[in-house]
Design an enzyme around this catalytic site. Structure first.
Site, mmCIF file in Angstrom:
data_model
loop_
_atom_site.group_PDB
_atom_site.id
_atom_site.type_symbol
_atom_site.label_atom_id
_atom_site.label_comp_id
_atom_site.label_asym_id
_atom_site.label_seq_id
_atom_site.Cartn_x
_atom_site.Cartn_y
_atom_site.Cartn_z
ATOM 1 N N TRP A 323 0.840 -1.209 0.000
ATOM 2 C CA TRP A 323 0.000 0.000 0.000
ATOM 3 C C TRP A 323 0.867 1.248 0.000
ATOM 4 C CZ3 TRP A 323 -0.558 4.114 3.409
ATOM 5 C CH2 TRP A 323 -1.652 4.946 3.200
ATOM 6 N N HIS A 324 2.011 1.186 0.681
ATOM 7 C CA HIS A 324 2.886 2.348 0.763
ATOM 8 C C HIS A 324 3.627 2.630 -0.536
ATOM 9 C CE1 HIS A 324 2.357 1.971 5.184
ATOM 10 N NE2 HIS A 324 2.553 3.266 5.141
ATOM 11 N N GLY A 325 3.819 1.639 -1.362
ATOM 12 C CA GLY A 325 4.534 1.906 -2.602
ATOM 13 C C GLY A 325 4.663 0.669 -3.461
#
Length: 472
Positions: A323-325
């Site tokens: 989700w962060h990258g």
């Protein structure tokens, strides 16, 4: 339209004034806030306002259809449609090139020469946040925890509300929609609390996060081989506090602006570096995001009651990483945190089976636990800050194989880092009392404090860097 820009302050002044004028006219007030929210988002890129509207429309229609149907099959189909549309859009804009690159690397590994073309896709700002926020509504209706709204206008405002649309906090419908159904009345105390939050947010961002970035973090990660292991280690710790001050600062500003307009948003942080374990860290860090994954993914795939709890934990934390990258460094970031959470769960079970307390009881044991948990969190963030796995490996290599004695510490950089650490570990009640004292002060003193603080931040801040989580 950045929070630090003159454009935003003028925009907020107009919205605040109109909101005050329309206090007794609920529909007009909500129409104004919806128009203001779309204007705010369109100032970043007007083309993606249609995407925001699409995400709102899909989940609004799906939510009403799920509530209206008594057939389990039909309800599942509507939920699947909402998930496919929402997550499909997110995957296309955020992950399509990652999938293409990974497929190309896999084909090259097994002997095929693959040169797959990448797509020219611009990531819409805030897409991860408003996707999850709109989906939480549909999922809650499916689970019977939320009632579908009849007003598309209200739901669209919930999804696009300008203080939260870019970087959260990820608000649940059951937290926000009741406030739209019964709009809060004028409350001077709430506005004072909002102003305090805004001031605190700008201090965190401009006096701490931006200074740490310029003085320590950016130089170290730009060329790790040029610096000593000590400088690189301090830069890692500095990045942890930069990230905290940056995101919690944004959250403070968002919550403060919402309070000025009459709305309450959830707290998103609870002194995360006071956590006694990695598990406890995720209960304190970015609470709206971590609780989303807990409630809708971890519990959804079985949690601790169905299936293998450790596999469920790994799936959840890998998803948090991704989700962060879109990169293998974020996958590894999730694997590391998932591994520690699984180990901690196993260890707690072993201690409870022996009749021991699952958590540290003595002051010394608690301090050691806090220290060790912070090391895991801080060092794993090398993967978070580095653009890819190779860059992260190069940074770690420079820390372990010193090739330079260069340690260009500055008095400002070290001073700000030490002050950030001190403030983080001071008793929370001190800040509460300071906020109360500010609110009780005469208006003239409050105004003088704001002007003095604004001038000080303008002098100290190295520049108007974007908030870090805008990239997510």
């Amino acid at each position: 339209m950045s929070f630090q820009s003159l454009h935003f302050f003028l925009f907020l002044a107009v919205v605040f004034g109109l909101n005050r004028l329309l206090l007794r006219h609920a529909d007009a007030r909500k129409n104004m806030l919806l128009a203001a929210s779309y204007y705010f988002y369109m100032c970043w890129d007007w083309r993606y306002a249609a995407l925001l509207l699409f995400m709102s429309g899909v989940n609004f229609v799906a939510g009403r259809a799920i509530e209206a149907s008594s057939s389990a099959t039909v309800r599942k189909r509507w939920l699947a449609a909402a998930l496919l549309a929402s997550l499909g859009v997110l995957a296309y804009f955020k992950y399509v090139n990652f999938f293409i690159e990974s497929a190309g690397q896999l084909l090259n590994t097994v002997g095929f020469e693959a040169n797959l073309p990448l797509l020219q896709v611009l990531l819409p700002i805030g897409i991860s946040f408003f996707t999850f926020q709109s989906l939480s509504y549909t999922l809650d209706i499916y689970r019977g925890k939320e009632k579908a709204t009849d007003s598309f206008r209200d739901f669209a405002l919930f999804v696009a509300f300008f203080p939260t649309v870019l970087s959260g906090p990820i608000t649940r419908a059951r937290q926000f929609m009741p406030q739209l159904e019964h709009l809060p009345k004028d409350d001077e105390k709430r506005m004072e609390e909002g102003l305090v939050l805004i001031l605190r947010g700008f201090i965190k961002k401009m006096a701490f996060a931006d200074v740490l970035a310029v003085q320590l973090v950016n130089p170290a990660f730009a060329a790790p081989s040029e610096y000593s292991p000590l400088f690189l280690l301090v830069a890692v710790y500095a990045f942890s506090f930069q990230l905290y001050m940056d995101l919690s600062g944004y959250t403070d500003i968002a919550r403060g602006v919402a309070k000025l307009l009459g709305f309450d948003l959830m707290e998103n942080f609870d002194r995360p570096y006071q956590a006694t374990s990695v598990s406890n860290f995720w209960q304190r860090w970015h609470i709206s995001m971590s609780s989303f994954f807990r409630d809708y993914l971890y519990f959804g795939i079985g949690g601790s009651k169905h299936g293998n709890v450790y596999i469920n934990l790994y799936i959840t934390f890998v998803a948090i990483g991704i989700w962060h990258g879109a990169g293998w460094n974020f996958v590894l970031y999730g694997v590391i945190h998932g591994s520690f959470v699984c180990f901690e769960r196993w260890r707690r079970g072993c201690r409870e089976a022996r009749g021991l307390s699952p958590e540290p009881t003595s002051a010394g044991a608690r301090l050691l636990a806090i220290f060790l948990a912070f090391q895991v969190v801080a060092l794993s963030r090398i993967l978070f800050r580095a653009p890819d796995l190779d860059s992260a490996a190069a940074y770690v290599s420079a820390m372990l194989q010193p090739v330079s004695n260069n340690a260009p510490f500055t008095l400002m950089g070290l001073g700000v880092l030490l002050l950030a650490v001190l403030l983080h570990y001071l008793p929370k009640g001190w800040f509460t009392r300071a906020a109360v004292a500010y609110c009780r002060a005469p208006v003239v003193l409050q105004g003088g404090a704001i002007v003095g603080l604004a001038l000080s931040l303008a002098a100290l801040s190295p520049g108007g860097a974007s908030f870090i989580y805008f990239q997510f």
